[in-house]
Design a protein around this motif. Structure first.
Motif, PDB file in Angstrom:
ATOM      1  N   LEU A   1      25.260  16.735 -17.049  1.00  0.00           N
ATOM      2  CA  LEU A   1      25.212  15.313 -16.721  1.00  0.00           C
ATOM      3  C   LEU A   1      26.339  14.898 -15.774  1.00  0.00           C
ATOM      4  CD1 LEU A   1      24.322  13.824 -20.230  1.00  0.00           C
ATOM      5  CD2 LEU A   1      22.855  13.871 -18.201  1.00  0.00           C
ATOM      6  N   GLY A   2      27.513  15.496 -15.945  1.00  0.00           N
ATOM      7  CA  GLY A   2      28.647  15.148 -15.088  1.00  0.00           C
ATOM      8  C   GLY A   2      28.377  15.489 -13.631  1.00  0.00           C
ATOM      9  N   TYR A   3      27.853  16.686 -13.394  1.00  0.00           N
ATOM     10  CA  TYR A   3      27.543  17.100 -12.020  1.00  0.00           C
ATOM     11  C   TYR A   3      26.459  16.205 -11.428  1.00  0.00           C
ATOM     12  CZ  TYR A   3      26.010  20.041  -8.119  1.00  0.00           C
ATOM     13  OH  TYR A   3      25.675  20.511  -6.870  1.00  0.00           O
ATOM     14  N   ALA A   4      25.439  15.905 -12.239  1.00  0.00           N
ATOM     15  CA  ALA A   4      24.345  15.049 -11.760  1.00  0.00           C
ATOM     16  C   ALA A   4      24.861  13.656 -11.390  1.00  0.00           C
ATOM     17  CB  ALA A   4      23.256  14.948 -12.823  1.00  0.00           C
ATOM     18  N   ALA A   5      25.807  13.130 -12.189  1.00  0.00           N
ATOM     19  CA  ALA A   5      26.375  11.815 -11.897  1.00  0.00           C
ATOM     20  C   ALA A   5      27.155  11.838 -10.584  1.00  0.00           C
ATOM     21  CB  ALA A   5      27.281  11.367 -13.043  1.00  0.00           C
ATOM     22  N   TRP A   6      27.929  12.896 -10.366  1.00  0.00           N
ATOM     23  CA  TRP A   6      28.673  13.009  -9.113  1.00  0.00           C
ATOM     24  C   TRP A   6      27.723  13.117  -7.918  1.00  0.00           C
ATOM     25  CZ3 TRP A   6      33.317  11.666  -8.026  1.00  0.00           C
ATOM     26  CH2 TRP A   6      34.341  11.741  -8.995  1.00  0.00           C
ATOM     27  N   PHE A   7      26.665  13.908  -8.081  1.00  0.00           N
ATOM     28  CA  PHE A   7      25.711  14.102  -6.990  1.00  0.00           C
ATOM     29  C   PHE A   7      25.007  12.785  -6.655  1.00  0.00           C
ATOM     30  CE2 PHE A   7      21.997  15.607  -4.754  1.00  0.00           C
ATOM     31  CZ  PHE A   7      22.445  16.733  -4.075  1.00  0.00           C
ATOM     32  N   ALA A   8      24.577  12.062  -7.692  1.00  0.00           N
ATOM     33  CA  ALA A   8      23.905  10.773  -7.479  1.00  0.00           C
ATOM     34  C   ALA A   8      24.847   9.775  -6.816  1.00  0.00           C
ATOM     35  CB  ALA A   8      23.393  10.224  -8.810  1.00  0.00           C
ATOM     36  N   SER A   9      26.104   9.783  -7.228  1.00  0.00           N
ATOM     37  CA  SER A   9      27.092   8.872  -6.624  1.00  0.00           C
ATOM     38  C   SER A   9      27.310   9.194  -5.159  1.00  0.00           C
ATOM     39  CB  SER A   9      28.419   8.971  -7.379  1.00  0.00           C
ATOM     40  OG  SER A   9      28.262   8.602  -8.736  1.00  0.00           O
ATOM     41  N   ALA A  10      27.349  10.497  -4.822  1.00  0.00           N
ATOM     42  CA  ALA A  10      27.538  10.909  -3.428  1.00  0.00           C
ATOM     43  C   ALA A  10      26.357  10.467  -2.570  1.00  0.00           C
ATOM     44  CB  ALA A  10      27.713  12.432  -3.350  1.00  0.00           C
ATOM     45  N   LEU A  11      25.139  10.615  -3.095  1.00  0.00           N
ATOM     46  CA  LEU A  11      23.955  10.174  -2.354  1.00  0.00           C
ATOM     47  C   LEU A  11      23.974   8.664  -2.148  1.00  0.00           C
ATOM     48  CD1 LEU A  11      21.074  12.284  -3.963  1.00  0.00           C
ATOM     49  CD2 LEU A  11      22.201  12.677  -1.773  1.00  0.00           C
ATOM     50  N   ALA A  12      24.375   7.932  -3.183  1.00  0.00           N
ATOM     51  CA  ALA A  12      24.458   6.471  -3.067  1.00  0.00           C
ATOM     52  C   ALA A  12      25.482   6.073  -2.009  1.00  0.00           C
ATOM     53  CB  ALA A  12      24.816   5.855  -4.417  1.00  0.00           C
TER      54      ALA A  12
ATOM     55  N   GLU B   1      15.593   9.272  -8.935  1.00  0.00           N
ATOM     56  CA  GLU B   1      14.955  10.424  -9.565  1.00  0.00           C
ATOM     57  C   GLU B   1      15.960  11.241 -10.370  1.00  0.00           C
ATOM     58  OE1 GLU B   1      11.615  11.517  -9.648  1.00  0.00           O
ATOM     59  OE2 GLU B   1      11.364   9.436  -9.038  1.00  0.00           O
ATOM     60  N   ILE B   2      17.167  11.379  -9.828  1.00  0.00           N
ATOM     61  CA  ILE B   2      18.209  12.112 -10.563  1.00  0.00           C
ATOM     62  C   ILE B   2      18.606  11.349 -11.820  1.00  0.00           C
ATOM     63  CG2 ILE B   2      20.619  12.888 -10.463  1.00  0.00           C
ATOM     64  CD1 ILE B   2      20.196  13.451  -7.490  1.00  0.00           C
ATOM     65  N   VAL B   3      18.767  10.032 -11.697  1.00  0.00           N
ATOM     66  CA  VAL B   3      19.145   9.220 -12.857  1.00  0.00           C
ATOM     67  C   VAL B   3      18.044   9.268 -13.917  1.00  0.00           C
ATOM     68  CG1 VAL B   3      19.673   6.876 -13.644  1.00  0.00           C
ATOM     69  CG2 VAL B   3      20.633   7.713 -11.497  1.00  0.00           C
ATOM     70  N   LYS B   4      16.786   9.255 -13.494  1.00  0.00           N
ATOM     71  CA  LYS B   4      15.675   9.376 -14.443  1.00  0.00           C
ATOM     72  C   LYS B   4      15.727  10.719 -15.159  1.00  0.00           C
ATOM     73  CE  LYS B   4      11.557   8.335 -13.107  1.00  0.00           C
ATOM     74  NZ  LYS B   4      10.386   8.325 -12.186  1.00  0.00           N
ATOM     75  N   ASP B   5      16.089  11.772 -14.434  1.00  0.00           N
ATOM     76  CA  ASP B   5      16.232  13.090 -15.070  1.00  0.00           C
ATOM     77  C   ASP B   5      17.373  13.083 -16.077  1.00  0.00           C
ATOM     78  OD1 ASP B   5      14.139  14.144 -13.629  1.00  0.00           O
ATOM     79  OD2 ASP B   5      15.407  15.040 -12.072  1.00  0.00           O
TER      80      ASP B   5
END
Length: 261
Positions: free
Chosen positions: A175-186, A150-154
Motif C-alpha cells: 500500500l505504501g508504494y501504491a500511495a507514493w506512485f499515485a501521488s507522483a501521478l497526481a 484505478e490505483i486507489v480503487k485497487d
C-alpha cells in the motif's frame, strides 16, 4: 457511452467473486439480475453502439473509423477477463480508454486537423483557433486522473483482489508504494494544469484560467495530502476515490466555461 456501459456490465460479470468480498451489499448480478441477462444486455448494448458508430463512419465515407469502437469493445472485454488481474496493465488500459473519449474528437472533427497545423502565436485569437491544444490537456488530465483512481480503487479492494488472485500494485508492491506512485501521478497531472492555467490567464481567458488553478490544480494538491492522512483502510481509500470523482467532474465541467468564454 453505450460501449462504456457494456464495459461496466461485463466487468461486473467477471468481478462477482471480488465484489462479494469487497462490496457484498452492492452485488446485483446473481441476486437481482441473472448473470445470463447481463451477458445478453452486454451483447445488445454493444451491437447498438457499433451500429451507431457504423452509421456515422459510412455517412462520413470513412468506414475505417469503425475500427476505433471495435477496438474499444475488445479492450474492455480483455480487460475484464485478463488484464484487470495483471500488474498495472489493466490500469493503463482503462486510463487510455478514458483519454480516448477526448482524443476521438481529433478523428471526427475535421476542423481540428486544420487547427493542428496552424502556427501558434501570442494572441487570444490564435488560442481560440487552436482547440487542439486545449483538448490535448484534457486528454492528458483524463488519462492521469483515471490511472490514479484505478490505483486507489485497487488499494481499496486489496482484500477481494487477493482472494481472486489478482496481481495489482498494492498486492505486489504494498500500500505504501501504491500511495507514493499515485501521488507522483497526481503531481504530474498538476504540473500541466498550472502551466496551462497561467497561459490561459496570459491570453485573457481569466475565468477558465482561474477555474483550472483554483478548482483543479489546488484540489488535486490537497487530495495528495489527504491520501497520506488517516488510516490505511478501505474506508479511507474509498473516500479518496470519491474525491477524485469530484475533481474529474470539475475537470469535465470546465469545458462549459471554455465554451462560454
Amino acid at each position: 457511452m453505450l460501449i462504456a456501459a457494456a464495459g461496466y456490465i461485463i466487468n461486473d460479470y467477471f468481478d462477482i467473486k471480488i465484489d462479494q468480498v469487497n462490496h457484498p451489499e452492492k452485488v446485483v448480478l446473481g441476486k437481482v439480475i441473472p448473470r445470463k441477462t447481463a451477458i445478453i444486455a452486454h451483447t445488445l448494448i454493444n451491437v447498438v453502439a457499433i451500429a451507431l458508430a457504423g452509421s456515422v463512419a459510412l455517412a462520413a465515407r470513412h468506414p475505417e473509423w469503425l475500427a476505433l469502437q471495435l477496438t474499444c469493445t475488445a479492450l474492455l472485454w480483455v480487460y475484464s477477463t485478463t488484464y484487470k488481474r495483471r500488474y498495472m496493465s489493466g490500469n493503463i488500459i482503462v486510463s487510455a480508454l478514458t483519454a480516448f473519449t477526448v482524443v476521438a474528437l481529433f478523428v471526427y472533427e475535421p476542423r481540428l486537423h486544420l487547427a493542428a497545423g496552424a502556427p501558434l502565436t501570442r494572441s487570444r485569437a490564435a488560442l481560440s483557433s487552436l482547440p487542439v491544444w486545449i483538448l490535448a490537456v484534457y486528454a492528458y488530465f483524463a488519462f492521469m486522473l483515471t490511472w490514479v483512481r484505478e490505483i486507489v480503487k485497487d488499494m481499496e479492494d486489496i482484500e477481494g483482489d487477493a482472494v481472486d488472485g489478482c496481481v495489482t500494485m498494492p498486492i505486489k508492491r504494498g500500500l505504501g508504494y501504491a500511495a507514493w506512485f499515485a501521488s507522483a501521478l497526481a503531481a504530474l497531472a498538476i504540473i500541466p494544469l498550472v502551466i496551462w492555467g497561467v497561459v490561459l490567464l496570459q491570453y485573457e481567458y481569466t475565468m477558465l484560467g482561474t477555474y483550472i488553478l483554483a478548482l483543479l490544480a489546488l484540489p488535486l494538491a490537497v487530495w495528495i495530502g489527504y491520501l497520506w492522512r488517516g488510516p490505511a483502510g478501505p474506508a479511507h481509500y474509498h473516500a479518496a476515490s470519491r474525491m477524485l470523482k469530484v475533481i474529474m467532474l470539475l475537470g469535465i465541467s470546465s469545458l462549459l466555461i471554455y465554451k462560454f468564454q
